[in-house]
Design a protein around this motif. Structure first.
Motif, short mmCIF file in Angstrom:
data_model
loop_
_atom_site.label_atom_id
_atom_site.label_comp_id
_atom_site.label_asym_id
_atom_site.label_seq_id
_atom_site.Cartn_x
_atom_site.Cartn_y
_atom_site.Cartn_z
N ASP A 133 39.58 57.91 36.12
CA ASP A 133 38.64 57.00 36.19
C ASP A 133 40.24 56.13 36.66
O ASP A 133 39.97 54.89 37.76
N GLY A 134 40.78 56.74 37.21
CA GLY A 134 41.56 56.53 38.50
C GLY A 134 43.27 56.24 38.11
O GLY A 134 44.27 56.18 38.94
N LYS A 135 43.15 56.07 36.94
CA LYS A 135 44.43 55.32 36.05
C LYS A 135 45.54 56.45 35.66
O LYS A 135 46.95 56.23 35.62
N ARG A 136 44.74 57.87 35.48
CA ARG A 136 45.65 58.25 34.71
C ARG A 136 46.74 58.90 35.48
O ARG A 136 46.50 59.92 37.04
N ILE A 137 47.34 59.20 35.54
CA ILE A 137 48.95 59.96 36.23
C ILE A 137 48.93 61.53 36.38
O ILE A 137 48.80 62.08 35.65
N ILE A 138 48.62 61.81 37.67
CA ILE A 138 48.79 63.56 38.22
C ILE A 138 49.96 63.70 38.36
O ILE A 138 50.45 63.78 39.24
N ASN A 139 50.24 64.09 37.30
CA ASN A 139 51.95 65.05 37.73
C ASN A 139 52.22 66.54 38.54
O ASN A 139 52.12 67.31 37.37
N LEU A 140 52.21 66.61 40.05
CA LEU A 140 52.08 67.66 40.59
C LEU A 140 53.59 67.81 40.41
O LEU A 140 53.19 68.83 42.11
N ASP A 141 54.43 68.06 40.30
CA ASP A 141 55.29 67.38 40.85
C ASP A 141 56.14 68.70 41.18
O ASP A 141 56.91 69.04 41.53
N HIS A 142 56.65 69.26 39.80
CA HIS A 142 56.77 70.89 39.52
C HIS A 142 56.15 72.13 39.88
O HIS A 142 54.64 71.25 39.53
N GLY A 143 57.06 72.81 39.60
CA GLY A 143 56.13 73.76 39.53
C GLY A 143 56.12 74.56 37.50
O GLY A 143 56.09 76.18 38.13
N ASP A 144 55.67 73.64 37.42
CA ASP A 144 55.58 74.02 35.99
C ASP A 144 53.80 75.13 35.80
O ASP A 144 52.78 74.79 35.99
N PRO A 145 54.65 76.61 35.77
CA PRO A 145 53.12 77.30 36.32
C PRO A 145 52.38 77.44 34.57
O PRO A 145 51.16 79.40 34.53
N THR A 146 52.13 76.49 34.16
CA THR A 146 50.69 76.50 33.31
C THR A 146 49.51 76.81 33.26
O THR A 146 48.72 77.25 32.17
N MET A 147 48.95 77.23 34.43
CA MET A 147 48.00 77.47 35.11
C MET A 147 47.90 79.08 34.88
O MET A 147 46.68 79.47 34.30
N TYR A 148 48.87 79.82 33.97
CA TYR A 148 48.97 81.37 33.49
C TYR A 148 48.45 81.29 32.01
O TYR A 148 48.12 82.86 31.55
N GLU A 149 48.48 79.98 31.40
CA GLU A 149 48.25 80.36 29.99
C GLU A 149 46.71 80.55 29.94
O GLU A 149 46.78 81.55 28.44
N LYS A 150 46.07 80.37 30.72
CA LYS A 150 44.21 81.39 30.53
C LYS A 150 44.61 82.66 30.24
O LYS A 150 43.99 83.11 29.69
N TYR A 151 45.15 83.35 31.29
CA TYR A 151 45.11 84.88 31.29
C TYR A 151 46.17 85.17 29.81
O TYR A 151 45.11 86.37 29.07
#
Lengths: 450, 450
Positions: free
Chosen positions: A84-102
């Motif tokens: 909705d354009g209101k959600r804050i999208i935080n991509l400031d840190h390099g938190d590697p949570t993408m890997y949880e899936k694997y």
């Protein structure tokens, strides 16, 4: 009569024996049920998951994932994300949570069980100069570098650290003269990792001092140059940038792994830093390692960690050893069936898809631009590939001076160029966040128009 | 005839049934062996143990220990220890391996299981000023202090560290002015913890500097005083020793627990340090915590750890939470049966027996002396007790100038007075080593005669 009694006693013995059978059968069933499919006490298996349920999923889901093909089509498409354009999208840190899936896919393969009486001592290996280094962790580090071919470990001493940050400080300590007339200069070519200046100077050490951009550094005397390759934030391959000799190089190869960049050479430097955070995505584990050629430097780095934290968590080292082992195993077993990709293949595909989606969104916006990377042959994957860095180095093309503030105005948190020693029209965006956050970012980008 | 066949068939059935019994018995034995005494698959339990087998005992030994009553008579008597006088007895470090015995007794109660996808993020609690603090660990810290009554946690911020060493450095960083004209003086009354001077000065920080013995400190201006109580090395209760105001106090209460000293008051200081190493014996876990009154100081300490190691191992925090929980549970369930002692009761008895044995050996030798400690009422145990410190502060009484060298001549490694800022006729001996090593030490002492 005697026969009758013998029959009776035999019958009695038979009944007794049957009763024993029943009890033994029950015991066998009970034991295997109580300890669950892998022999772990079921109740204990639950307990730690409660500590951060947000990081985990229902077990049923985990089980099914085990049998999913490792298709990277599991990346969330922007169209699937509600925004909705209101959600804050935080991509400031390099938190590697993408890997949880694997790792969810891997199920119990990387589960670690630590009994209460284990690894209580401060010491891991009193025969090793790095006395707090767990031998099993060292063994898996050497094995993984051999499997991937990204760094020479022969003739190197391994020093383990509480993340590579601690090893970075240990290296500055070890490489600076103890009785120097002034602090040793520490430089890195801009754009450099935003934490280097503050990490170097926060203690106001008399041993070393941040001296800024390596390209404009011209102070006489010795210096330490930090060479980060692939570079954080911009993802380019790096070499020494100071235009003279007399420098001591520290190579930060945190991102020199096959999911990010072609493995085109085997690193063979004097002092190289790696971290589990960017290798496998386990940032919360806080484990890094250094490959050190000079024994005296390795001893000084060890001394630093002894005075700083009296060693490094054994629990984390044991867990890291298990994770690195599973990664190396996955490489060796890769392709053995249609459903087996190595850790690096799976995450290479994930990154490739994310970069393709990002370039499409950026081109469509007309507001931003991204750097292009020269393809190179990857010795690991066995063909020519383009780098696909862990961070996107976005540039605002619409005469926006402060790209960080511009994105913040659209509720996207990213790190502006100033933090990295360059112009504020650049911004660093993490490519390693969870699918939903990355998908929301792509969706948000589609709202920008020049 | 029919009877004969029925006899035969019955006999056959009996034999068959017996065979089934045998197979089932074997199966039961096999399962329980395979899973070890605590139901862990032996190979899983072994694998991590392999990393530091020197730190562990044979499984058989662990199994028998499980069924021992928690009587401290399980302390090895000197007479039971074989000593040819050649074995090197290392009691130089305060390695708390004595506690392995209790945790082996507890079996799987403190086992932790961590799945591969858990705690991958850098962040533990973004709402907490200490963003890398695991909520479950914080919860158990507060609970244990309440159960033991040794420290006030209300109105305090908890900062977790990689051992209390890191928190010590974080405290110096947080308490020193950033723009001071000169480094802040750091003092502690001698005998002081031997690592304080090197930990304070190894980075040659411009923020703080070691200024020696608090009792002779008379430099004007602000200063930081380290108050270690009970004190390492000598075990005495401590208070501020600088004879003026203007000092900032850091209370290191690592040994303020009921197995070492009477809990006679609830600590209520501005900044207090604790460590899991000395509380439960888990030194390899590298976890400590600070109770901090001032929010700005807590923020600066958190900033230090962020720049030093980007947070603290989640794995270790989760394990520490589990261990502290079991300790608190043991206190609340204490006395519910003849075999239940709390963690502190069990280890208090172990320490009491060791101190009694040591005093007997020291008196018999006529070569050494030990300090005496005033008894005090312990709010935890509910009666008057004598302190029984984690270290013995031995003094050579036979005109030996260098007690460390004297003991070294008898193959006993301990830390001499000079390291603690006092005369070399003192030596610090660890009281927390394993039974066999402590027993060997007592046996060796019996060889000394004045």
């Amino acid at each position: 009569m005697a026969r009758i009694t013998s029959i009776f006693s035999l019958r009695n013995l038979f009944v007794l024996s049957l009763a024993l059978n029943v009890s033994l059968i029950l015991r066998v069933v009970y034991v295997s049920e109580k300890h669950g499919p892998f022999g772990f006490p079921t109740e204990n298996k639950r307990a730690p998951l409660m500590a951060d349920t947000s990081e985990t999923e229902p077990e049923a889901d985990q089980r099914t994932r085990l049998f999913l093909p490792t298709s990277s089509s599991s990346v969330t498409a922007p169209s699937e994300v509600e925004d909705d354009g209101k959600r804050i999208i935080n991509l400031d840190h390099g938190d590697p949570t993408m890997y949880e899936k694997y790792w969810q896919k891997m199920g119990e393969k990387t589960t670690i069980v630590i009994p209460g009486w284990q690894s209580m001592s401060y010491f891991s290996d009193v025969k090793n100069l790095c006395w707090f280094l767990e031998p099993e962790f060292a063994k898996q580090v050497v094995r993984l570098h051999k499997v991937v071919g990204n760094a020479q470990t022969e003739g190197r001493h391994i020093v383990v650290g509480t993340g590579s940050s601690q090893l970075f400080l240990a290296a500055l300590f070890a490489l600076s003269p103890t009785n120097g007339s002034e602090p040793m200069s520490v430089v890195s070519a801009s754009p450099y990792y935003s934490s280097y200046p503050s990490m170097t100077d926060y203690q106001k050490s008399g041993l070393y001092k941040w001296a800024g951009d390596a390209q404009s550094f011209n102070k006489p005397g010795p210096y330490i140059e930090l060479v980060t390759s692939p570079n954080n934030p911009d993802g380019f391959a790096r070499h020494s940038m100071v235009n003279r000799t007399g420098g001591i190089l520290v190579h930060d190869l945190a991102y020199y792994w096959p999911q990010y960049t072609p493995i085109s050479y085997q690193a063979d430097h004097d002092l190289t830093l790696f971290t589990v955070s960017k290798t496998t995505g386990h940032a919360g584990i806080r484990i890094g390692w250094a490959l050190v050629k000079d024994v005296e430097i390795a001893k000084r780095m060890t001394k630093f960690i002894e005075l700083n934290t009296i060693g490094v968590s054994k629990d984390s080292q044991l867990r890291a050893a298990k994770v690195l082992k599973v990664v190396a195993d996955s490489c060796e077993q890769s392709g053995s069936s249609e459903y087996t990709e190595s850790f690096f293949e799976f995450n290479y595909h994930l990154m490739a898809q994310r970069w393709q989606q990002l370039r499409e969104a950026v081109n469509a916006s007309g507001v931003f631009s991204l750097p292009g990377f020269p393809p190179a042959y990857c010795n690991f994957h066995g063909h020519i590939l383009e780098p696909q860095p862990a961070f996107a180095w976005l540039r605002c093309e619409n005469n926006t001076e402060d790209c960080e503030s511009y994105l913040r105005g659209h509720k996207i948190l990213a790190r502006g160029g100033r933090h990295f020693g360059v112009e504020p029209n650049y911004v660093r965006v993490s490519m390693l966040d969870r699918d939903d956050n990355f998908g929301a970012f792509l969706k948000r980008l589609s709202m920008f128009q020049s």
